[in-house]
Scaffold this motif. Structure first.
Motif, PDB file in Angstrom:
ATOM      1  N   TYR A   1      13.429   6.045  25.881  1.00 10.29           N
ATOM      2  CA  TYR A   1      14.382   6.334  27.237  1.00 10.29           C
ATOM      3  C   TYR A   1      14.247   7.917  27.270  1.00 10.29           C
ATOM      4  O   TYR A   1      14.019   8.305  28.539  1.00 10.29           O
ATOM      5  CB  TYR A   1      15.702   6.030  26.676  1.00 10.29           C
ATOM      6  N   ASP A   2      14.040   8.706  26.388  1.00 10.92           N
ATOM      7  CA  ASP A   2      13.808  10.097  26.459  1.00 10.92           C
ATOM      8  C   ASP A   2      12.588  10.479  27.303  1.00 10.92           C
ATOM      9  O   ASP A   2      12.750  11.107  28.232  1.00 10.92           O
ATOM     10  CB  ASP A   2      14.038  10.841  25.288  1.00 10.92           C
ATOM     11  N   THR A   3      11.577   9.650  26.939  1.00  6.54           N
ATOM     12  CA  THR A   3      10.059  10.166  27.423  1.00  6.54           C
ATOM     13  C   THR A   3      10.014   9.737  29.245  1.00  6.54           C
ATOM     14  O   THR A   3       9.726  10.242  29.692  1.00  6.54           O
ATOM     15  CB  THR A   3       9.219   9.293  26.588  1.00  6.54           C
ATOM     16  N   LEU A   4      10.639   8.642  29.308  1.00  7.52           N
ATOM     17  CA  LEU A   4      10.671   8.092  30.575  1.00  7.52           C
ATOM     18  C   LEU A   4      11.630   9.157  31.614  1.00  7.52           C
ATOM     19  O   LEU A   4      11.214   9.191  32.649  1.00  7.52           O
ATOM     20  CB  LEU A   4      11.008   6.708  30.860  1.00  7.52           C
ATOM     21  N   THR A   5      12.948   9.269  31.057  1.00  3.50           N
ATOM     22  CA  THR A   5      13.596  10.292  31.880  1.00  3.50           C
ATOM     23  C   THR A   5      13.087  11.734  31.966  1.00  3.50           C
ATOM     24  O   THR A   5      13.029  12.237  33.168  1.00  3.50           O
ATOM     25  CB  THR A   5      15.038  10.296  31.293  1.00  3.50           C
ATOM     26  N   GLN A   6      12.303  12.130  31.157  1.00  2.00           N
ATOM     27  CA  GLN A   6      11.580  13.622  31.321  1.00  2.00           C
ATOM     28  C   GLN A   6      10.270  13.491  32.072  1.00  2.00           C
ATOM     29  O   GLN A   6       9.826  14.278  32.760  1.00  2.00           O
ATOM     30  CB  GLN A   6      11.396  14.088  29.706  1.00  2.00           C
ATOM     31  N   GLN A   7       9.909  12.182  32.357  1.00  2.00           N
ATOM     32  CA  GLN A   7       8.379  12.026  32.775  1.00  2.00           C
ATOM     33  C   GLN A   7       8.463  12.765  34.340  1.00  2.00           C
ATOM     34  O   GLN A   7       7.279  13.160  34.678  1.00  2.00           O
ATOM     35  CB  GLN A   7       8.081  10.526  32.683  1.00  2.00           C
ATOM     36  N   ILE A   8       9.547  12.384  34.977  1.00  2.00           N
ATOM     37  CA  ILE A   8       9.565  12.772  36.428  1.00  2.00           C
ATOM     38  C   ILE A   8       9.219  14.320  36.647  1.00  2.00           C
ATOM     39  O   ILE A   8       8.655  14.594  37.552  1.00  2.00           O
ATOM     40  CB  ILE A   8      10.810  12.291  37.143  1.00  2.00           C
ATOM     41  N   ILE A   9      10.048  14.964  35.725  1.00  2.00           N
ATOM     42  CA  ILE A   9       9.939  16.417  35.869  1.00  2.00           C
ATOM     43  C   ILE A   9       8.781  17.452  35.036  1.00  2.00           C
ATOM     44  O   ILE A   9       8.821  18.468  35.000  1.00  2.00           O
ATOM     45  CB  ILE A   9      11.248  17.007  35.794  1.00  2.00           C
ATOM     46  N   SER A  10       8.093  16.325  34.100  1.00  2.00           N
ATOM     47  CA  SER A  10       7.220  16.975  33.080  1.00  2.00           C
ATOM     48  C   SER A  10       5.836  16.673  33.636  1.00  2.00           C
ATOM     49  O   SER A  10       5.491  15.748  34.389  1.00  2.00           O
ATOM     50  CB  SER A  10       7.251  16.446  31.843  1.00  2.00           C
ATOM     51  N   PRO A  11       4.809  17.716  33.181  1.00  2.00           N
ATOM     52  CA  PRO A  11       3.388  17.459  33.335  1.00  2.00           C
ATOM     53  C   PRO A  11       2.963  16.303  32.726  1.00  2.00           C
ATOM     54  O   PRO A  11       3.254  15.516  31.628  1.00  2.00           O
ATOM     55  CB  PRO A  11       2.838  18.795  32.815  1.00  2.00           C
ATOM     56  N   THR A  12       2.023  15.633  33.424  1.00  2.00           N
ATOM     57  CA  THR A  12       1.357  14.621  32.834  1.00  2.00           C
ATOM     58  C   THR A  12      -0.006  14.913  32.221  1.00  2.00           C
ATOM     59  O   THR A  12      -0.696  16.029  32.642  1.00  2.00           O
ATOM     60  CB  THR A  12       0.858  13.604  33.967  1.00  2.00           C
ATOM     61  N   TYR A  13      -0.321  14.491  30.990  1.00  2.00           N
ATOM     62  CA  TYR A  13      -1.366  14.891  30.083  1.00  2.00           C
ATOM     63  C   TYR A  13      -2.249  13.593  29.841  1.00  2.00           C
ATOM     64  O   TYR A  13      -2.706  13.021  28.817  1.00  2.00           O
ATOM     65  CB  TYR A  13      -0.913  15.341  28.801  1.00  2.00           C
ATOM     66  N   PHE A  14      -2.870  13.243  31.210  1.00  2.00           N
ATOM     67  CA  PHE A  14      -3.594  11.889  31.139  1.00  2.00           C
ATOM     68  C   PHE A  14      -4.857  12.308  30.364  1.00  2.00           C
ATOM     69  O   PHE A  14      -5.146  11.552  29.505  1.00  2.00           O
ATOM     70  CB  PHE A  14      -4.104  11.584  32.689  1.00  2.00           C
ATOM     71  N   ALA A  15      -5.554  13.470  30.630  1.00  2.00           N
ATOM     72  CA  ALA A  15      -6.778  13.686  29.940  1.00  2.00           C
ATOM     73  C   ALA A  15      -6.836  13.739  28.249  1.00  2.00           C
ATOM     74  O   ALA A  15      -7.676  13.163  27.488  1.00  2.00           O
ATOM     75  CB  ALA A  15      -7.589  14.923  30.371  1.00  2.00           C
ATOM     76  N   GLN A  16      -5.695  14.087  27.758  1.00  2.00           N
ATOM     77  CA  GLN A  16      -5.270  14.123  26.332  1.00  2.00           C
ATOM     78  C   GLN A  16      -4.948  12.724  25.864  1.00  2.00           C
ATOM     79  O   GLN A  16      -5.590  12.280  24.740  1.00  2.00           O
ATOM     80  CB  GLN A  16      -4.084  15.076  26.168  1.00  2.00           C
ATOM     81  N   ALA A  17      -4.449  12.094  26.517  1.00  2.00           N
ATOM     82  CA  ALA A  17      -4.102  10.663  26.038  1.00  2.00           C
ATOM     83  C   ALA A  17      -5.328   9.954  26.111  1.00  2.00           C
ATOM     84  O   ALA A  17      -5.454   8.870  25.237  1.00  2.00           O
ATOM     85  CB  ALA A  17      -3.093   9.902  27.212  1.00  2.00           C
ATOM     86  N   VAL A  18      -6.288   9.944  27.092  1.00  2.00           N
ATOM     87  CA  VAL A  18      -7.670   9.140  27.136  1.00  2.00           C
ATOM     88  C   VAL A  18      -8.293   9.703  25.750  1.00  2.00           C
ATOM     89  O   VAL A  18      -8.915   8.724  25.050  1.00  2.00           O
ATOM     90  CB  VAL A  18      -8.324   9.555  28.447  1.00  2.00           C
ATOM     91  N   GLN A  19      -8.607  10.862  25.484  1.00  2.00           N
ATOM     92  CA  GLN A  19      -9.063  11.432  24.355  1.00  2.00           C
ATOM     93  C   GLN A  19      -8.396  10.843  23.087  1.00  2.00           C
ATOM     94  O   GLN A  19      -9.267  10.524  22.365  1.00  2.00           O
ATOM     95  CB  GLN A  19      -8.977  13.045  24.252  1.00  2.00           C
ATOM     96  N   ASN A  20      -7.296  10.704  23.052  1.00  2.00           N
ATOM     97  CA  ASN A  20      -6.665   9.866  21.818  1.00  2.00           C
ATOM     98  C   ASN A  20      -7.063   8.592  21.795  1.00  2.00           C
ATOM     99  O   ASN A  20      -7.378   7.986  20.592  1.00  2.00           O
ATOM    100  CB  ASN A  20      -4.956  10.053  22.040  1.00  2.00           C
ATOM    101  N   MET A  21      -7.244   7.996  23.018  1.00  2.00           N
ATOM    102  CA  MET A  21      -7.607   6.561  23.036  1.00  2.00           C
ATOM    103  C   MET A  21      -9.042   6.413  22.617  1.00  2.00           C
ATOM    104  O   MET A  21      -9.450   5.396  21.706  1.00  2.00           O
ATOM    105  CB  MET A  21      -7.619   5.844  24.398  1.00  2.00           C
ATOM    106  N   LEU A  22      -9.974   7.417  23.012  1.00  2.00           N
ATOM    107  CA  LEU A  22     -11.288   7.390  22.261  1.00  2.00           C
ATOM    108  C   LEU A  22     -11.465   7.732  20.924  1.00  2.00           C
ATOM    109  O   LEU A  22     -12.344   6.901  20.199  1.00  2.00           O
ATOM    110  CB  LEU A  22     -11.930   8.561  23.008  1.00  2.00           C
ATOM    111  N   ASP A  23     -10.706   8.348  20.478  1.00  2.00           N
ATOM    112  CA  ASP A  23     -10.299   8.865  19.067  1.00  2.00           C
ATOM    113  C   ASP A  23      -9.817   7.580  18.222  1.00  2.00           C
ATOM    114  O   ASP A  23     -10.429   7.235  16.947  1.00  2.00           O
ATOM    115  CB  ASP A  23      -9.396   9.923  18.756  1.00  2.00           C
ATOM    116  N   LEU A  24      -9.251   6.650  18.936  1.00  2.00           N
ATOM    117  CA  LEU A  24      -8.931   5.443  18.147  1.00  2.00           C
ATOM    118  C   LEU A  24      -9.821   4.444  18.185  1.00  2.00           C
ATOM    119  O   LEU A  24      -9.749   3.224  17.580  1.00  2.00           O
ATOM    120  CB  LEU A  24      -7.683   4.701  19.069  1.00  2.00           C
ATOM    121  N   GLY A  25     -10.937   4.643  19.015  1.00  2.00           N
ATOM    122  CA  GLY A  25     -12.267   3.674  18.997  1.00  2.00           C
ATOM    123  C   GLY A  25     -12.577   3.062  20.211  1.00  2.00           C
ATOM    124  O   GLY A  25     -13.456   2.104  20.139  1.00  2.00           O
ATOM    125  N   VAL A  26     -11.705   3.148  21.282  1.00  2.00           N
ATOM    126  CA  VAL A  26     -12.000   2.493  22.874  1.00  2.00           C
ATOM    127  C   VAL A  26     -13.506   2.895  23.031  1.00  2.00           C
ATOM    128  O   VAL A  26     -13.802   4.063  23.122  1.00  2.00           O
ATOM    129  CB  VAL A  26     -10.954   2.920  23.570  1.00  2.00           C
TER     130      VAL A  26
END
Length: 315
Positions: free
Chosen positions: A240-265
């Motif tokens: 709930y909190d994340t989705l409501t903040q999402q509209i006005i907050s920066p997106t960190y797509f690159a960082q999330a992709v790196q986390n997925m790579l670190d997970l073994g993707v």
């Protein structure tokens, strides 16, 4: 194969998207028709209307529906991903595919979210510019200086580690471009968007969405989904909190992709109207990481056959 699945965001839409899938795949058509009943208009017709599909209120439900319809059509050919990730609007597609939201629920929410963002964006017009270069701290510092002078311009999308989209009031964004040019940034590209998404200019839409999401029930996840807003994995408690903040907050797509790579993707698959996200991945991930996209019937058939072959090999 350790699959990371990506879901297209707003801006990926184009007139005619999904038409060949709709005509050829019964499961795809069934999903689109179901969404059309929920929103009260024919989504496939809207997806073929160049004027309507460019509008936020129509584009958001159409993209979410197309993405989920592809997942539905893949059926058992799609292995359980290691993790999912969507860009902005695409997070709702990712959450739906993972089971955290039902499809009916997501379509209804996105219909309202798109309308809020359309109305608030029209009332608070803005501009967005992609800034190319790996010194993102320089960009942040220039914007911080302008903000201290009362200017409304902000970091909006960290798409790759060398592409940062800025957004805000048009005149202030233009001033930022001027200052960044003086600071040595050589390449900047204005984006064809109707508002300054992921900035405080959309605060009224965030407030409306917070009210809209109150009381919504969120389910458990079949697999992890990363948040653009935090870069971390969503939980039922933070949704709930994340989705409501999402509209006005920066997106960190690159960082999330790196986390997925670190997970073994080791393989990324984008579903939706474009290949934008796998192109971002190309600039983030090692060359050994495989990248695919399903955007039409030809690519659907190619990827489905590949997934089936991979599945047979692992049995």
């Amino acid at each position: 194969m350790k699959l990371g699945i990506l879901f297209s965001g707003q801006g990926a839409q184009k007139a005619g998207m999904g038409s060949d899938l709709y005509q050829s795949l019964p499961a795809y058509k069934e999903t689109v028709d179901k969404a059309s009943e929920i929103v009260g208009y024919n989504i496939q017709e809207v997806a073929s209307d160049e004027t309507k599909i460019s509008q936020t209120a129509y584009a958001q439900p159409a993209i979410l529906t197309m993405s989920h319809a592809i997942i539905s059509a893949l059926g058992d050919a799609l292995p359980v991903p290691v993790a999912g990730l969507g860009l902005s609007l695409g997070e709702y597609s990712a959450l739906t595919a993972s089971g955290a939201l039902t499809f009916d629920q997501a379509v209804a929410i996105i219909k309202d979210r798109g309308a809020y963002m359309q109305t608030v964006g029209d009332a608070n017009p803005g501009k967005m510019v992609a800034v190319m270069g790996d010194d993102q701290k320089l960009v942040e510092n220039v914007l911080a200086t302008l903000q201290s002078e009362g200017k409304k311009v902000y970091p909006a999308n960290y798409n790759t580690f060398a592409q940062l989209v800025i957004g805000g009031v048009a005149a202030d964004v233009d001033l930022a471009v001027e200052k960044l040019t003086e600071a040595g940034i050589q390449r900047m590209v204005e984006l064809p968007v109707s508002g300054a998404f992921h900035t405080p200019l959309l605060k009224d839409a965030a407030t409306q969405l917070a009210t809209r999401l109150t009381g919504e029930k969120f389910n458990s996840f079949k697999y992890p989904v990363y948040s653009n807003t935090t870069g971390d994995i969503f939980t039922q408690d933070t949704l709930y909190d994340t989705l409501t903040q999402q509209i006005i907050s920066p997106t960190y797509f690159a960082q999330a992709v790196q986390n997925m790579l670190d997970l073994g993707v080791d393989t990324f698959l984008e579903v939706g109207p474009s290949e934008t996200l796998v192109k971002f991945v190309k600039k983030i991930a090692p060359k050994s990481v495989k990248r695919y996209a399903i955007t039409d019937l030809e690519s659907f058939n190619t990827v489905r056959d590949m997934l089936i072959a991979e599945g047979e090999e692992t049995k």
